[in-house]
Write an enzyme that holds these catalytic residues in place. Structure first.
Site, PDB file in Angstrom:
ATOM      1  N   GLU A 194       0.839  -1.211   0.000  1.00  0.00           N
ATOM      2  CA  GLU A 194       0.000   0.000   0.000  1.00  0.00           C
ATOM      3  C   GLU A 194       0.877   1.266   0.000  1.00  0.00           C
ATOM      4  O   GLU A 194       0.459   2.305  -0.494  1.00  0.00           O
ATOM      5  CB  GLU A 194      -0.955   0.014   1.198  1.00  0.00           C
ATOM      6  CG  GLU A 194      -1.899  -1.187   1.270  1.00  0.00           C
ATOM      7  CD  GLU A 194      -3.202  -1.036   0.476  1.00  0.00           C
ATOM      8  OE1 GLU A 194      -3.399   0.016  -0.172  1.00  0.00           O
ATOM      9  OE2 GLU A 194      -4.004  -1.987   0.504  1.00  0.00           O
ATOM     10  N   LYS A 235      -2.533  10.099   0.894  1.00  0.00           N
ATOM     11  CA  LYS A 235      -3.932   9.724   1.140  1.00  0.00           C
ATOM     12  C   LYS A 235      -4.741  10.938   1.582  1.00  0.00           C
ATOM     13  O   LYS A 235      -5.879  11.132   1.145  1.00  0.00           O
ATOM     14  CB  LYS A 235      -4.021   8.597   2.172  1.00  0.00           C
ATOM     15  CG  LYS A 235      -5.468   8.209   2.407  1.00  0.00           C
ATOM     16  CD  LYS A 235      -5.716   6.791   2.787  1.00  0.00           C
ATOM     17  CE  LYS A 235      -7.227   6.541   2.798  1.00  0.00           C
ATOM     18  NZ  LYS A 235      -7.601   5.238   3.260  1.00  0.00           N
ATOM     19  N   GLU A 245     -15.773   9.415  -1.928  1.00  0.00           N
ATOM     20  CA  GLU A 245     -15.531   8.554  -3.093  1.00  0.00           C
ATOM     21  C   GLU A 245     -16.580   8.691  -4.189  1.00  0.00           C
ATOM     22  O   GLU A 245     -17.205   7.724  -4.609  1.00  0.00           O
ATOM     23  CB  GLU A 245     -15.389   7.085  -2.653  1.00  0.00           C
ATOM     24  CG  GLU A 245     -14.682   6.250  -3.707  1.00  0.00           C
ATOM     25  CD  GLU A 245     -14.253   4.873  -3.231  1.00  0.00           C
ATOM     26  OE1 GLU A 245     -13.781   4.739  -2.089  1.00  0.00           O
ATOM     27  OE2 GLU A 245     -14.375   3.938  -4.035  1.00  0.00           O
ATOM     28  N   ARG A 249     -11.201   9.572  -5.210  1.00  0.00           N
ATOM     29  CA  ARG A 249     -10.814   8.654  -4.126  1.00  0.00           C
ATOM     30  C   ARG A 249     -10.704   7.214  -4.626  1.00  0.00           C
ATOM     31  O   ARG A 249      -9.955   6.410  -4.072  1.00  0.00           O
ATOM     32  CB  ARG A 249     -11.791   8.751  -2.950  1.00  0.00           C
ATOM     33  CG  ARG A 249     -11.353   7.903  -1.767  1.00  0.00           C
ATOM     34  CD  ARG A 249     -12.048   8.274  -0.477  1.00  0.00           C
ATOM     35  NE  ARG A 249     -11.610   7.391   0.598  1.00  0.00           N
ATOM     36  CZ  ARG A 249     -11.779   7.635   1.878  1.00  0.00           C
ATOM     37  NH1 ARG A 249     -12.382   8.729   2.265  1.00  0.00           N
ATOM     38  NH2 ARG A 249     -11.346   6.780   2.801  1.00  0.00           N
ATOM     39  N   HIS A 260      -8.815  -8.016  -4.996  1.00  0.00           N
ATOM     40  CA  HIS A 260      -9.978  -8.571  -4.283  1.00  0.00           C
ATOM     41  C   HIS A 260     -10.450  -9.860  -4.936  1.00  0.00           C
ATOM     42  O   HIS A 260     -10.859 -10.794  -4.239  1.00  0.00           O
ATOM     43  CB  HIS A 260     -11.131  -7.559  -4.272  1.00  0.00           C
ATOM     44  CG  HIS A 260     -10.954  -6.463  -3.274  1.00  0.00           C
ATOM     45  ND1 HIS A 260     -11.617  -5.260  -3.373  1.00  0.00           N
ATOM     46  CD2 HIS A 260     -10.200  -6.370  -2.156  1.00  0.00           C
ATOM     47  CE1 HIS A 260     -11.267  -4.477  -2.357  1.00  0.00           C
ATOM     48  NE2 HIS A 260     -10.398  -5.127  -1.615  1.00  0.00           N
ATOM     49  N   HIS A 275      -4.288  -9.570   2.231  1.00  0.00           N
ATOM     50  CA  HIS A 275      -4.802  -8.451   1.433  1.00  0.00           C
ATOM     51  C   HIS A 275      -3.702  -7.693   0.674  1.00  0.00           C
ATOM     52  O   HIS A 275      -3.801  -7.494  -0.542  1.00  0.00           O
ATOM     53  CB  HIS A 275      -5.590  -7.503   2.344  1.00  0.00           C
ATOM     54  CG  HIS A 275      -6.058  -6.260   1.639  1.00  0.00           C
ATOM     55  ND1 HIS A 275      -7.042  -6.277   0.676  1.00  0.00           N
ATOM     56  CD2 HIS A 275      -5.640  -4.973   1.725  1.00  0.00           C
ATOM     57  CE1 HIS A 275      -7.229  -5.054   0.220  1.00  0.00           C
ATOM     58  NE2 HIS A 275      -6.388  -4.233   0.834  1.00  0.00           N
TER      59      HIS A 275
HETATM   60  N1  GLY Z   1      -8.708   2.250   1.290  1.00  0.00           N
HETATM   61  C1  GLY Z   1      -9.339   3.038   0.318  1.00  0.00           C
HETATM   62  C2  GLY Z   1      -9.960   4.280   0.847  1.00  0.00           C
HETATM   63  O1  GLY Z   1      -9.785   4.612   1.999  1.00  0.00           O
HETATM   64  O2  GLY Z   1     -10.660   4.934   0.117  1.00  0.00           O
END
Ligand code: GLY
Length: 377
Positions: A194, A235, A245, A249, A260, A275
């Site tokens: 990540e 982030k 989102e 996002r 996934h 994951h």
């Molecule tokens: N893990 C993706 C998000 O927080 O949008």
């Protein structure tokens, strides 16, 4: 990137969400310092600490004594470790325990743990008394660079993962980099996928830096703090642009649609694939697929694969041990993913390292033939 010649003890990253803005503090010794840091920023609160038994054994008493010293009255709620805890039953238990402790809306829930605890405790804090304050204290690399930041909270349902939840931003995130020293190496490595993801989305210089400095990031110290801080900055920027989102996002899902599907195809058997490993293979596939669609150069796909390989992450489908479904079976899992909207496949694709974009209407037939090729690699 910060100059690592002058390592910072603590780095503060601000998530700029107007009246819901908050700080992420990253550095060494934060479990001990949490009481003082919380008292300074959220004076007068009482606290319910939600954690799991494994994390409690390692960190709870140090956290509690810091809270006691700062005069923060607190109770601890200890849960079973593991994904099964992201359930309605565990949620009810946490909600009842917080209410039994007579905490008020202005008091805090402290989520001390990895992604499971953060998501569950975060969701409980979103619904008790219509929303209490939340302090995230993530104890895994994945939680420090992803799930503790941005306000996604929730539990699993019989219908799938993370299908019940709420957006609820924390008031403070405290990421103690020392707690990562006790993580199993496989878990740290999976979380690193990540970290690399942020470079691949829109920070090509960060990806260059990781290619040079990943060993130091794994070793700890200033490089690790900086990698976590840069991931949080990345982030925070995306979340500030698109909290719920509706657009950008979704870029944070780079590698997640393929990932996934692979996790589902292994029956979520963490022995075979965790994951972050699914995300690593998914990111390599997203770059390879983008090259196949003539969107990016194959050199970029090779570069990504080489980096994942160098750090010891899986990067191709055949790196997963045991039987997997064929291309049609994998495509079915992709269709079931929540990133499918009205039947059209949405992927995060790329024009090169650091140039990811949201691609809607990706033809399923192209994905199918690509997967058939990739299974053979
Ligand atoms: N893990 C993706 C998000 O927080 O949008």
């Amino acid at each position: 990137m910060t100059d690592l010649a002058e390592p910072a003890e603590q780095v503060v990253v601000r998530v700029g969400l107007a009246e819901r803005a908050y700080d992420i503090v990253i550095g060494s010794g934060l479990v001990e310092q949490a009481g003082a840091l919380i008292a300074e920023r959220l004076p007068g609160v009482r606290a319910a600490i939600v954690t799991d038994r494994n994390v409690a054994g390692r960190h709870l008493s140090r956290l509690k004594s810091g809270l006691d010293k700062a005069g923060i009255d607190n109770v601890a709620i200890e849960l079973e470790p593991g994904e099964k805890t992201k359930s309605f039953d565990a949620l009810r238990g946490v909600v009842d325990a917080v209410l039994a402790a007579r905490l008020e809306r202005g008091d805090i829930v402290i989520a001390l743990g990895g992604g499971v605890i953060g998501d569950l405790a975060g969701f409980a804090s979103a619904i008790v008394r219509r929303g209490m304050r939340l302090v995230q204290m993530p104890t895994s690399l994945l939680a420090q660079v992803d799930s503790s930041v941005g306000g996604k909270t929730g539990i699993n349902s019989a219908h799938g993962k993370n299908l019940v939840g709420a957006f609820h931003q924390p008031s403070l995130v405290l990421s103690d980099t020392d707690v990562l020293d006790t993580l199993p190496e496989r878990e740290f490595r999976a979380g690193y996928a990540e970290v690399a993801k942020y470079g691949l989305i829109d920070r090509p210089q960060f990806f260059d830096w990781l290619e040079k400095n990943w060993r130091e990031v794994f070793a700890g110290g200033a490089a690790r703090t900086e990698a976590i801080a840069e991931s949080c900055r990345a982030k925070a920027e995306v979340v500030a642009r698109d909290e719920r989102e509706t657009g950008d996002r979704a870029l944070l899902n780079l590698g997640h649609t393929f990932g996934h599907a692979l996790e589902a195809a292994t029956g979520y058997d963490g022995g075979r694939l965790v994951h972050g490993e699914g995300v690593a293979i998914g990111m390599a596939l997203a770059h390879r697929f983008s090259a196949r669609m003539n969107l990016a150069s194959p050199d970029d796909a090779e570069r990504v694969e080489a980096h994942l390989k160098a750090v010891g992450l899986p990067w191709r489908i055949s790196d997963i041990e045991g039987e997997l479904p064929g291309a049609d079976g994998l495509l079915d899992y992709i269709r079931q993913d929540k990133k499918v909207s009205r039947g059209a496949l949405t992927f995060i694709l790329t024009r090169g390292v650091g140039q990811a974009f949201v691609a809607r209407d990706v033809p399923a037939s192209e994905v199918r033939s690509f997967l058939a090729e990739q299974i053979e690699r």
